[in-house]
Design an enzyme around this catalytic site. Sequence first.
Site, PDB file in Angstrom:
ATOM      1  N   THR A  14      -6.709  -2.522  19.257  1.00  0.00           N
ATOM      2  CA  THR A  14      -8.081  -2.588  19.747  1.00  0.00           C
ATOM      3  C   THR A  14      -8.475  -4.011  20.104  1.00  0.00           C
ATOM      4  OG1 THR A  14      -8.823  -2.828  17.474  1.00  0.00           O
ATOM      5  CG2 THR A  14      -8.810  -0.604  18.373  1.00  0.00           C
ATOM      6  N   GLU A  46       0.824  -1.204   0.000  1.00  0.00           N
ATOM      7  CA  GLU A  46       0.000   0.000   0.000  1.00  0.00           C
ATOM      8  C   GLU A  46       0.862   1.259   0.000  1.00  0.00           C
ATOM      9  OE1 GLU A  46      -3.234   0.199  -0.484  1.00  0.00           O
ATOM     10  OE2 GLU A  46      -3.460  -1.976  -0.544  1.00  0.00           O
ATOM     11  N   LYS A  64       9.327 -12.643  26.444  1.00  0.00           N
ATOM     12  CA  LYS A  64       9.435 -11.769  25.287  1.00  0.00           C
ATOM     13  C   LYS A  64       9.587 -10.322  25.724  1.00  0.00           C
ATOM     14  CE  LYS A  64       6.759 -14.970  22.516  1.00  0.00           C
ATOM     15  NZ  LYS A  64       5.406 -15.401  22.124  1.00  0.00           N
ATOM     16  N   HIS A  94       3.539 -10.450  17.019  1.00  0.00           N
ATOM     17  CA  HIS A  94       4.200 -11.628  17.557  1.00  0.00           C
ATOM     18  C   HIS A  94       5.658 -11.736  17.124  1.00  0.00           C
ATOM     19  CE1 HIS A  94       5.458 -15.841  17.828  1.00  0.00           C
ATOM     20  NE2 HIS A  94       4.787 -15.795  18.965  1.00  0.00           N
ATOM     21  N   ASP A 139      -7.444   2.687  18.287  1.00  0.00           N
ATOM     22  CA  ASP A 139      -7.116   2.520  16.877  1.00  0.00           C
ATOM     23  C   ASP A 139      -5.842   3.329  16.595  1.00  0.00           C
ATOM     24  OD1 ASP A 139      -9.035   3.540  13.912  1.00  0.00           O
ATOM     25  OD2 ASP A 139      -7.037   2.688  14.117  1.00  0.00           O
ATOM     26  N   SER A 156       5.335 -13.504  30.481  1.00  0.00           N
ATOM     27  CA  SER A 156       5.351 -14.917  30.862  1.00  0.00           C
ATOM     28  C   SER A 156       6.158 -15.751  29.876  1.00  0.00           C
ATOM     29  CB  SER A 156       3.924 -15.465  30.975  1.00  0.00           C
ATOM     30  OG  SER A 156       3.402 -15.787  29.698  1.00  0.00           O
ATOM     31  N   ASP A 178       0.131 -12.043  -5.084  1.00  0.00           N
ATOM     32  CA  ASP A 178      -0.524 -12.255  -6.376  1.00  0.00           C
ATOM     33  C   ASP A 178       0.456 -11.988  -7.509  1.00  0.00           C
ATOM     34  OD1 ASP A 178      -3.557 -10.568  -5.227  1.00  0.00           O
ATOM     35  OD2 ASP A 178      -2.720 -12.528  -4.754  1.00  0.00           O
TER      36      ASP A 178
END
Lengths: 356, 159
Positions: free
Chosen positions: A297, A124, A318, A277, A331, A315, A230
Amino acid sequence: MCQEEMEGGGGGGGSGGEQRDQETLESVRSALFKTSISLDEKRFRKIAGYDFNQGLDLLGLLGSFSSTGFQASNLGDAIEVVNEMIDWRLSHEAPTEDCGEEERNTAYRESVEVLVTTAGGIEEDIIKCLAPTYKGDFSLPGAHLRSNGLNRIGNLLVPNDNYCKFEDWIMPILDQMLLEQTTENVVWTPSKVIARLGKEINDENSYLYWAYKNGVSVYCPALTDGSLGDMLYCHSVRHPGLHIDIVQDIRAMNGEAVHVGLRKTGIIILGGGLPKHHICNANMFRNGADYAVYINTAQEFDGSDSGAQPDEAISWGKIRGSAKTIKVHCDATLAFPLLVAATFARKFHKIANIEP
Amino acid sequence: MSDEEHHFESKADAGASKTFPQQAGTIRKNGYIVIKGRACKVVEVSTSKTGKHGHAKCHFVAIDIFNAKKLEDIVPSSHNCDVPHVNRTDYQLIDISEDGFISLLTDNGSTKDDLRLPTDETLLAQIKDGFAEGKDLVVTVMSAMGEEQICALKDVGPK
């Protein structure tokens, strides 16, 4: 409840009834008006919103968030954490004699070193340099949009034509990359592909251009999960053989954390999904990040990683147990520009701290 | 510059060209298409409308008419594809040589000896057996993109 009303209500019966009413009153009063401990104002900030009588002062407004409450306060805390990250970098990482020109440049030392994003986050940015995205509405009917060749992203519209332009732009680049792979033994990885795209777009409106220019690594393990995928698919049918090595990139990504050494790491995560992650996971290799700011959110009740709070990451190792963390439930389109204004942009424009 | 172009054109083959261009969106199932330089017969076409992948595209699955390999291609539907000229000519079978070459009688009475026996097992068996039994055989030779191969066989002898 007004004291006068209560006393008036106790008037009616005989003296025995009056005694009982008084006792009831006392116990209700002691339950309702339980003596509170006094709050130390150094630990507990007093709530006060921005005073618009002061005029329209952006940094003053941003500074008032900490004492506004709810998510504004969380954003205020996030601003503090990010400023601490930047300040630590500038104070603890004094340039050594043998460091390069770019290290010395304060602007570089204040900037971000590693970016992780999705395929959409890459394409984008490029596409917006080729053709614009338009504001639409969440409620525009899908079938009608499809028949008019308009793709909806939330309340934004991206015409199909934009992707046609992207296809026309990227196919020759993919051909060139395949050629370099076969003739010059270039091993392509997602981050190398992204750097190449940043170089090719050569447009100051693109963050990938600046990332390329400033040597900021941009990682995207799921590079195929978007229009880029694509394009790679269609390209490979006609000209098969392009290989993109994700193993080399995970080496580099985790290496970013491993080779931090005595420095610290700070993470700013917008949204959830793969980038969230991936960033947290890399920090596990140095036993956790020292600063963490989440802006998203998502909720944790469904056990998703996207909704997981910083404490869950602790925990896993990380994020460090001793880290400064904050999650802003908001947001990113609202929270991030405000965060940047109060931190990076403020430093860049050399404005003094907004804290009173 | 235009002189040079003109000069280049005149060097082309005097005869018919091997392929002609046709818009990808107009090529249908059972039509012909050139994929990776091979003449192929289309067995499947699917189109995807313009979208996130860019221009509307035709996805062709085709079989190489000479070696029966499956080939695929994805072409924007507004682009031109090369379609091979596929010709079929009948020849009378005269002889089969020891090293697998075939001798055919052409229309004007001369012989055509550059064709090999076909690789398809059924056809190969039919030709060999039929010839060995002394039958009058006419073979159909399919030609496209400068390549030729026997594709069919007819027994024209007396019943």
